[in-house]
Scaffold this active site. Structure first.
Site, PDB file in Angstrom:
ATOM      1  N   TYR A  23       0.838  -1.199   0.000  1.00 45.96           N
ATOM      2  CA  TYR A  23       0.000   0.000   0.000  1.00 45.96           C
ATOM      3  C   TYR A  23       0.882   1.262   0.000  1.00 45.96           C
ATOM      4  O   TYR A  23       2.109   1.157  -0.061  1.00 45.96           O
ATOM      5  CB  TYR A  23      -1.002  -0.062   1.160  1.00 45.96           C
ATOM      6  CG  TYR A  23      -1.953  -1.227   0.960  1.00 45.96           C
ATOM      7  CD1 TYR A  23      -2.776  -1.277  -0.167  1.00 45.96           C
ATOM      8  CD2 TYR A  23      -1.982  -2.309   1.826  1.00 45.96           C
ATOM      9  CE1 TYR A  23      -3.610  -2.356  -0.424  1.00 45.96           C
ATOM     10  CE2 TYR A  23      -2.819  -3.407   1.586  1.00 45.96           C
ATOM     11  CZ  TYR A  23      -3.629  -3.422   0.461  1.00 45.96           C
ATOM     12  OH  TYR A  23      -4.449  -4.490   0.197  1.00 45.96           O
ATOM     13  N   ARG A  38      -6.322 -14.993  10.883  1.00 46.55           N
ATOM     14  CA  ARG A  38      -7.350 -15.972  10.519  1.00 46.55           C
ATOM     15  C   ARG A  38      -7.722 -16.929  11.648  1.00 46.55           C
ATOM     16  O   ARG A  38      -8.886 -17.347  11.742  1.00 46.55           O
ATOM     17  CB  ARG A  38      -6.896 -16.736   9.272  1.00 46.55           C
ATOM     18  CG  ARG A  38      -6.946 -15.843   8.031  1.00 46.55           C
ATOM     19  CD  ARG A  38      -6.103 -16.405   6.912  1.00 46.55           C
ATOM     20  NE  ARG A  38      -4.681 -16.389   7.247  1.00 46.55           N
ATOM     21  CZ  ARG A  38      -3.721 -16.826   6.445  1.00 46.55           C
ATOM     22  NH1 ARG A  38      -4.029 -17.325   5.273  1.00 46.55           N
ATOM     23  NH2 ARG A  38      -2.460 -16.752   6.814  1.00 46.55           N
TER      24      ARG A  38
HETATM   25  C1  LIG Z   1      -9.752 -11.173   5.753  1.00 44.33           C
HETATM   26  C2  LIG Z   1      -8.401 -10.548   5.899  1.00 44.33           C
HETATM   27  C3  LIG Z   1      -8.266  -9.172   5.832  1.00 44.33           C
HETATM   28  C4  LIG Z   1      -7.021  -8.564   6.020  1.00 44.33           C
HETATM   29  N1  LIG Z   1      -6.923  -7.205   6.057  1.00 44.33           N
HETATM   30  C5  LIG Z   1      -5.760  -6.622   6.445  1.00 44.33           C
HETATM   31  C6  LIG Z   1      -5.695  -5.247   6.740  1.00 44.33           C
HETATM   32  O1  LIG Z   1      -6.688  -4.527   6.746  1.00 44.33           O
HETATM   33  N2  LIG Z   1      -4.491  -4.726   7.074  1.00 44.33           N
HETATM   34  C7  LIG Z   1      -3.351  -5.508   7.171  1.00 44.33           C
HETATM   35  O2  LIG Z   1      -2.289  -4.985   7.470  1.00 44.33           O
HETATM   36  N3  LIG Z   1      -3.410  -6.817   6.936  1.00 44.33           N
HETATM   37  C8  LIG Z   1      -4.580  -7.402   6.606  1.00 44.33           C
HETATM   38  N4  LIG Z   1      -4.661  -8.749   6.468  1.00 44.33           N
HETATM   39  C9  LIG Z   1      -3.477  -9.556   6.829  1.00 44.33           C
HETATM   40  C10 LIG Z   1      -3.568  -9.974   8.299  1.00 44.33           C
HETATM   41  O3  LIG Z   1      -3.564  -8.861   9.167  1.00 44.33           O
HETATM   42  C11 LIG Z   1      -2.411 -10.899   8.678  1.00 44.33           C
HETATM   43  O4  LIG Z   1      -1.212 -10.186   8.550  1.00 44.33           O
HETATM   44  C12 LIG Z   1      -2.374 -12.138   7.776  1.00 44.33           C
HETATM   45  O5  LIG Z   1      -3.670 -12.702   7.635  1.00 44.33           O
HETATM   46  C13 LIG Z   1      -1.441 -13.200   8.339  1.00 44.33           C
HETATM   47  O6  LIG Z   1      -1.824 -13.582   9.646  1.00 44.33           O
HETATM   48  P1  LIG Z   1      -2.693 -14.918   9.932  1.00 44.33           P
HETATM   49  O7  LIG Z   1      -1.955 -16.068   9.307  1.00 44.33           O
HETATM   50  O8  LIG Z   1      -2.749 -15.007  11.436  1.00 44.33           O
HETATM   51  O9  LIG Z   1      -4.032 -14.725   9.320  1.00 44.33           O
HETATM   52  C14 LIG Z   1      -5.885  -9.381   6.241  1.00 44.33           C
HETATM   53  C15 LIG Z   1      -6.014 -10.767   6.267  1.00 44.33           C
HETATM   54  C16 LIG Z   1      -7.267 -11.361   6.126  1.00 44.33           C
HETATM   55  C17 LIG Z   1      -7.365 -12.862   6.235  1.00 44.33           C
END
Ligand SMILES: Cc1cc2nc3c(=O)[nH]c(=O)nc-3n(C[C@H](O)[C@H](O)[C@H](O)COP(=O)(O)O)c2cc1C
Length: 359
Positions: free
Chosen positions: A184, A326
């Site tokens: 971004y 997640r």
């Molecule tokens: C549905 C969804 C929306 C996300 N939106 C953002 C966001 O708004 N800002 C951001 O920095 N990362 C966003 N991410 C990334 C997550 O914050 C996180 O870094 C990524 O899912 C890895 O972590 P996890 O394996 O615990 O899901 C998003 C991820 C998911 C699954």
């Protein structure tokens, strides 16, 4: 049995009850396309606070309308949006959690369809899309070409981050995260793959970091000394010639000197053709390396899905906080379940649910 996950942590004037923080996650759920939070956001964010998380970070929230990833993103560029965040923040506080918000500008990755839409890529103007802006007029593969910001445009973005920070604090948020990751706008400035400017905002590492450092400065000046500021980085573009871990370490030092308190370490997102070795905890080594090299507190994120795994990230000194994404969508009670798994008795399971203890 250790329980580093449930040790409180203090950043500036804020004590957070534990180290399980909710990673910001876009919901693309503003149907009116006005950036104003809805009951969905209250229930979504509120459920994590009720489920025992330490800090609940609201999704990437745009500081200007053209900074939204999709027309359905949250915004915090006006007072109506600020006022609609208040009951959400109040509910999070009522459950004992801290409330954070990720302040964001999507740059060349703005004006896209929602992840679940049938169409992909940029939303055309006649369907509610807009011309995006970026450091340079270089499109993200498959998206519309952005307009390069001029110096005044960059200064406006910096002012918009500061104004958004003011509104966030006025809405009651305790903690601010500046989004400089995932390709971004601020990441676009950092990476030589998306920034080919020849002025003070491009070229050397110092110049490419200038927009971010100015944002951190402006936000710190606006909110005063008590409010913690976290910066989310992508620690690598995962491609040769792109942004690197060493770059991230240096810019971490700079943002810390300018008033950031922690860096939240993700990776990728600036170029689609990157090969990323995804697996459990795959980004944790980046958080560990930055923490070791700079002494700046880190948050680790990315497939930290199990309580013992999360605990291990902390006790081995790789990070100060784990951001969970997640796994919390699957189970908003992740923190309560982690406490049970680590045999930690928490005083904050909801009384209303006392007949259904998590064991
Ligand atoms: C549905 C969804 C929306 C996300 N939106 C953002 C966001 O708004 N800002 C951001 O920095 N990362 C966003 N991410 C990334 C997550 O914050 C996180 O870094 C990524 O899912 C890895 O972590 P996890 O394996 O615990 O899901 C998003 C991820 C998911 C699954």
């Amino acid at each position: 049995m250790t329980h580093a996950l449930f040790e409180p942590i203090t950043l500036r004037g804020l004590e957070v009850r534990n180290r399980i923080w909710v990673s910001p996650m876009c919901q693309y759920s503003v149907e009116r396309q006005d950036g104003v939070p809805t009951p969905w956001h209250l229930v979504h964010l509120g459920s994590f606070a009720r489920g025992g998380a330490g800090a609940v970070l609201a999704e990437a929230t745009a500081v200007v309308p053209e900074g939204r990833i999709t027309p359905h993103d949250l915004g915090i560029w006006n007072d109506e949006q600020r006022d609609a965040f208040r009951p959400i923040v109040d509910f999070i506080h009522s459950q004992g959690a801290a409330a954070g918000i990720q302040l964001a500008h999507a740059g060349r990755k703005a004006s896209t369809h929602r992840t679940w839409a049938e169409q992909h890529g940029s939303v055309p103007a006649d369907e509610g899309g807009w011309t995006t802006v970026a450091p340079s007029a270089i499109a993200f593969d498959g998206y519309a070409e952005p307009a390069a910001l001029d110096t005044d445009g960059i200064h406006e973005v910096v002012r918009a981050f500061a104004a958004a920070a003011r509104r966030a604090v006025d809405a009651g948020f305790d903690l601010l995260e500046v989004h400089a990751a995932h390709g971004y706008l601020l990441h676009q400035f950092l990476s030589p793959l998306s920034n080919t400017r020849t002025d003070a905002y491009g070229g050397s590492l110092e110049n490419r970091a200038r927009a971010l450092v100015e944002v951190v400065d402006a936000v710190r000046a606006e909110v005063g000394a008590d409010v913690p500021i976290v910066v989310r980085f992508s620690a690598t573009d995962w491609v040769d010639g792109g942004w690197t871990l060493e770059d991230t370490e240096q810019v971490t030092r700079w943002v810390a000197e300018h008033g950031a308190d922690m860096v939240d370490v993700s990776t990728g997102g600036n170029v689609p053709q990157a090969t990323i070795p995804v697996g459990p905890g795959y980004q944790v080594p980046f958080a560990a390396a930055i923490r070791a090299a700079t002494g700046v507190p880190t948050a680790a994120v990315g497939m930290i899905d199990e309580p013992h795994q999360a605990e291990q990230v902390l006790v081995t000194g790789q990070a100060d906080v784990v951001m969970i994404g997640r796994a919390l969508l699957r189970d908003p009670n992740f923190a309560l379940r982690a406490a049970a798994a680590l045999r930690v008795e928490l005083p904050y399971a909801p009384r209303q649910y006392h007949r259904a203890p998590i064991v």
